[in-house]
Design a protein around this motif. Sequence first.
Motif, PDB file in Angstrom:
ATOM      1  N   UNK A  36       0.821  -1.208   0.000  1.00 50.80           N
ATOM      2  CA  UNK A  36       0.000   0.000   0.000  1.00 50.80           C
ATOM      3  C   UNK A  36       0.861   1.268   0.000  1.00 50.80           C
ATOM      4  N   UNK A  37       1.961   1.244   0.726  1.00 48.36           N
ATOM      5  CA  UNK A  37       2.838   2.425   0.770  1.00 48.36           C
ATOM      6  C   UNK A  37       3.517   2.687  -0.582  1.00 48.36           C
ATOM      7  N   UNK A  38       3.525   1.668  -1.453  1.00 48.07           N
ATOM      8  CA  UNK A  38       4.087   1.806  -2.805  1.00 48.07           C
ATOM      9  C   UNK A  38       2.979   1.973  -3.841  1.00 48.07           C
ATOM     10  N   UNK A  39       1.770   2.292  -3.368  1.00 44.29           N
ATOM     11  CA  UNK A  39       0.602   2.495  -4.234  1.00 44.29           C
ATOM     12  C   UNK A  39       0.248   1.263  -5.065  1.00 44.29           C
ATOM     13  N   UNK A  40       0.469   0.087  -4.499  1.00 48.72           N
ATOM     14  CA  UNK A  40       0.066  -1.162  -5.143  1.00 48.72           C
ATOM     15  C   UNK A  40      -1.238  -1.599  -4.475  1.00 48.72           C
ATOM     16  N   UNK A  41      -2.328  -1.705  -5.235  1.00 51.20           N
ATOM     17  CA  UNK A  41      -3.621  -2.078  -4.654  1.00 51.20           C
ATOM     18  C   UNK A  41      -3.572  -3.486  -4.038  1.00 51.20           C
ATOM     19  N   UNK A  42      -3.971  -3.587  -2.780  1.00 57.22           N
ATOM     20  CA  UNK A  42      -3.912  -4.863  -2.066  1.00 57.22           C
ATOM     21  C   UNK A  42      -5.085  -4.975  -1.100  1.00 57.22           C
ATOM     22  N   UNK A  43      -5.607  -6.184  -0.984  1.00 61.04           N
ATOM     23  CA  UNK A  43      -6.654  -6.493  -0.013  1.00 61.04           C
ATOM     24  C   UNK A  43      -6.254  -7.753   0.737  1.00 61.04           C
ATOM     25  N   UNK A  44      -6.887  -7.965   1.883  1.00 58.00           N
ATOM     26  CA  UNK A  44      -6.647  -9.157   2.685  1.00 58.00           C
ATOM     27  C   UNK A  44      -7.965  -9.902   2.843  1.00 58.00           C
ATOM     28  N   UNK A  45      -7.906 -11.215   2.642  1.00 58.15           N
ATOM     29  CA  UNK A  45      -9.046 -12.085   2.903  1.00 58.15           C
ATOM     30  C   UNK A  45      -8.656 -12.979   4.070  1.00 58.15           C
ATOM     31  N   UNK A  46      -9.224 -12.695   5.229  1.00 59.98           N
ATOM     32  CA  UNK A  46      -8.928 -13.479   6.430  1.00 59.98           C
ATOM     33  C   UNK A  46     -10.035 -14.509   6.602  1.00 59.98           C
ATOM     34  N   UNK A  47      -9.717 -15.750   6.283  1.00 64.40           N
ATOM     35  CA  UNK A  47     -10.737 -16.802   6.324  1.00 64.40           C
ATOM     36  C   UNK A  47     -11.144 -17.185   7.739  1.00 64.40           C
ATOM     37  N   UNK A  48     -10.464 -16.626   8.751  1.00 65.28           N
ATOM     38  CA  UNK A  48     -10.927 -16.800  10.135  1.00 65.28           C
ATOM     39  C   UNK A  48     -12.338 -16.236  10.287  1.00 65.28           C
ATOM     40  N   UNK A  49     -12.652 -15.246   9.478  1.00 69.67           N
ATOM     41  CA  UNK A  49     -13.972 -14.621   9.545  1.00 69.67           C
ATOM     42  C   UNK A  49     -15.075 -15.555   9.044  1.00 69.67           C
ATOM     43  N   UNK A  50     -14.676 -16.634   8.367  1.00 65.41           N
ATOM     44  CA  UNK A  50     -15.629 -17.578   7.785  1.00 65.41           C
ATOM     45  C   UNK A  50     -15.462 -18.964   8.404  1.00 65.41           C
ATOM     46  N   UNK A  51     -15.103 -19.011   9.682  1.00 66.16           N
ATOM     47  CA  UNK A  51     -14.752 -20.286  10.319  1.00 66.16           C
ATOM     48  C   UNK A  51     -15.914 -21.265  10.429  1.00 66.16           C
ATOM     49  N   UNK A  52     -17.134 -20.788  10.340  1.00 64.87           N
ATOM     50  CA  UNK A  52     -18.278 -21.701  10.437  1.00 64.87           C
ATOM     51  C   UNK A  52     -18.778 -22.152   9.068  1.00 64.87           C
ATOM     52  N   UNK A  53     -18.171 -21.661   8.011  1.00 67.04           N
ATOM     53  CA  UNK A  53     -18.596 -22.005   6.659  1.00 67.04           C
ATOM     54  C   UNK A  53     -18.058 -23.391   6.293  1.00 67.04           C
ATOM     55  N   UNK A  54     -18.900 -24.226   5.727  1.00 65.12           N
ATOM     56  CA  UNK A  54     -18.508 -25.574   5.301  1.00 65.12           C
ATOM     57  C   UNK A  54     -17.569 -25.487   4.101  1.00 65.12           C
ATOM     58  N   UNK A  55     -16.793 -26.547   3.856  1.00 61.82           N
ATOM     59  CA  UNK A  55     -15.740 -26.539   2.838  1.00 61.82           C
ATOM     60  C   UNK A  55     -16.265 -26.235   1.439  1.00 61.82           C
ATOM     61  N   UNK A  56     -17.398 -26.790   1.025  1.00 58.33           N
ATOM     62  CA  UNK A  56     -17.928 -26.511  -0.314  1.00 58.33           C
ATOM     63  C   UNK A  56     -18.311 -25.047  -0.463  1.00 58.33           C
ATOM     64  N   UNK A  57     -18.927 -24.489   0.549  1.00 62.12           N
ATOM     65  CA  UNK A  57     -19.281 -23.068   0.524  1.00 62.12           C
ATOM     66  C   UNK A  57     -18.035 -22.204   0.572  1.00 62.12           C
ATOM     67  N   UNK A  58     -17.028 -22.655   1.323  1.00 60.91           N
ATOM     68  CA  UNK A  58     -15.766 -21.911   1.407  1.00 60.91           C
ATOM     69  C   UNK A  58     -15.077 -21.881   0.043  1.00 60.91           C
ATOM     70  N   UNK A  59     -15.102 -22.996  -0.684  1.00 69.48           N
ATOM     71  CA  UNK A  59     -14.514 -23.031  -2.027  1.00 69.48           C
ATOM     72  C   UNK A  59     -15.225 -22.073  -2.968  1.00 69.48           C
ATOM     73  N   UNK A  60     -16.540 -21.996  -2.876  1.00 66.55           N
ATOM     74  CA  UNK A  60     -17.302 -21.037  -3.691  1.00 66.55           C
ATOM     75  C   UNK A  60     -16.949 -19.600  -3.313  1.00 66.55           C
ATOM     76  N   UNK A  61     -16.800 -19.364  -2.015  1.00 63.23           N
ATOM     77  CA  UNK A  61     -16.404 -18.042  -1.528  1.00 63.23           C
ATOM     78  C   UNK A  61     -15.036 -17.655  -2.084  1.00 63.23           C
ATOM     79  N   UNK A  62     -14.086 -18.567  -2.036  1.00 65.25           N
ATOM     80  CA  UNK A  62     -12.732 -18.313  -2.549  1.00 65.25           C
ATOM     81  C   UNK A  62     -12.790 -18.026  -4.050  1.00 65.25           C
ATOM     82  N   UNK A  63     -13.554 -18.815  -4.774  1.00 68.85           N
ATOM     83  CA  UNK A  63     -13.718 -18.604  -6.220  1.00 68.85           C
ATOM     84  C   UNK A  63     -14.213 -17.189  -6.507  1.00 68.85           C
ATOM     85  N   UNK A  64     -15.230 -16.765  -5.773  1.00 72.49           N
ATOM     86  CA  UNK A  64     -15.802 -15.429  -5.987  1.00 72.49           C
ATOM     87  C   UNK A  64     -14.860 -14.313  -5.525  1.00 72.49           C
ATOM     88  N   UNK A  65     -14.282 -14.477  -4.342  1.00 75.11           N
ATOM     89  CA  UNK A  65     -13.441 -13.422  -3.764  1.00 75.11           C
ATOM     90  C   UNK A  65     -12.154 -13.206  -4.552  1.00 75.11           C
TER      91      UNK A  65
END
Length: 178
Positions: A36-65
């Motif tokens: 970010x300090x070098x003006x390179x666009x970056x985001x973080x996906x912390x999958x801890x926030x989705x700890x109750x999501x089942x694996x198939x739904x998590x894979x769909x989430x990863x695909x979309x995100x």
Amino acid sequence: MMILLINPKTCKNHSKKEVCVREPNLGLLYLAAILDSRDIPVDILDLEQYRTVEINSLNELIKEKTRKYHIIGITCLTNTFHLAINIARTIKSHHPEKIVILGGPHASFQHEQILRQFGGNRGIIDFICIGEAEYSFLKLSKLLLSMPNYKTIFQKFKEKINKIKGLAFVGDKNKIVF
């Protein structure tokens, strides 16, 4: 072009309704701040926030995100290695053009084994940042972002990539370069 940094979930699903609270991954926060300090666009996906999501739904989430990102960095502890590889496999199965970079303690110590099993022609892991990645990830990201199409012009940039310290990948003749 944008970069996404992913932290696999480390909390285990429990049958009891226990609460698992983990601190944010400092390594990813450092990398994001540096980019970010070098003006390179970056985001973080912390999958801890989705700890109750089942694996198939998590894979769909990863695909979309991961859809809008070009470079994806995944941190990898020993206990999250299988999750990191599953994330990378999910990304590459839906978006084979994405560049997947693995980092973290487990990837640093096991980079040769990981690249033999999941790099090169297998096409799941493109690069591994060894040790503290603030330098190598930044250099590699800047170089990759300057390439219109990494897959087809790798040879043109091979010399520059070879000069990045703390980086491992599968090079010519399936030789692991570090």
